[in-house]
Write an enzyme that holds these catalytic residues in place. Sequence first.
Site, short mmCIF file in Angstrom:
data_model
loop_
_atom_site.label_atom_id
_atom_site.label_comp_id
_atom_site.label_asym_id
_atom_site.label_seq_id
_atom_site.Cartn_x
_atom_site.Cartn_y
_atom_site.Cartn_z
CG ASN A 97 88.71 78.11 39.67
OD1 ASN A 97 89.87 77.75 39.84
ND2 ASN A 97 88.01 77.72 38.62
CG HIS B 34 84.56 73.37 37.11
ND1 HIS B 34 85.12 73.91 38.24
CD2 HIS B 34 85.51 73.46 36.14
CE1 HIS B 34 86.34 74.31 37.97
NE2 HIS B 34 86.61 74.06 36.70
CB SER C 148 86.72 77.33 35.64
OG SER C 148 87.12 78.51 34.96
#
Length: 283
Positions: A190, A140, A119
């Site tokens: 993220n 991902h 991630s």
Amino acid sequence: MTMEHVMVIGAGQMGSGIAQVCAMNGYHVILHDLTQEFVERGITSIQKQLKRQVEKGRMEESEMENVLQRIEVSTSLKNAAKADIVIEAAIENMETKKNIFEQLDEWAQEHTILATNTSSLPITEIAAVTKRPDKVIGMHFMNPVPVMKLVEIIRGLATSEEVYTKVRDMAVSLQKTTVEVQDFPGFVSNRILMPMINEAIYTVYEGVASPEDVDEVMKLGMNHPMGPLTLADFIGLDTCLFIMETLHEGFGDDKYRPCPLLRKYVKAGWLGRKAGRGFYEYS
């Protein structure tokens, strides 16, 4: 070379979810973990998910059995020799991933693509331990994998166009929507999400508002389906901290500095839902 056989490394929540969606869409899957107990736990999780689909009338019992029959279990990385693509979903630790990819590079066939579900960690650095950096790529998936439609496909510095196209087409065959991302810390998801969560934690740390009220603002004011602190508890506060540290180190910018309250909760073992306590308590 068509991609028919998929090996998934790691039978935890992410790995079992990836194995499930691959098997549901016709792929032959090898689900691997360190011990038989871990793999069986992953298979049990998949069975529970599929049974729910049957109970809701979304799947026939016979279809569920066919999906389960397409999954074989593994505790030896030598089984990578059977795979057209390996998707690594082990813990988010660079040394662990490098070790796995070194072994996969040895055992997998020359044509096999090596993908990582990381991630936040650099694809290029993982690829560098192999003799096939052109065949290493980031894939991902979002959690929970059977529900969430997005897959970030991350090119390493050496990832070939052919490999990118094959992985993108495979993700589409899993009924996922793909986005192409370059190899930067945190990728897109993220890099945007974790600073938002970190800032929400700062508002609690500074006494601006309670966790409940912070989440209410984001749900009712910004139309988020889940508040950032509830989401942090769901992801795991240790995972949030690790990703913030990766962003902070990768960019060298203090806007990514983890909130001290996040560090304190992780040190206390208040890791969120999985630990029974984070910003909220779970019975």
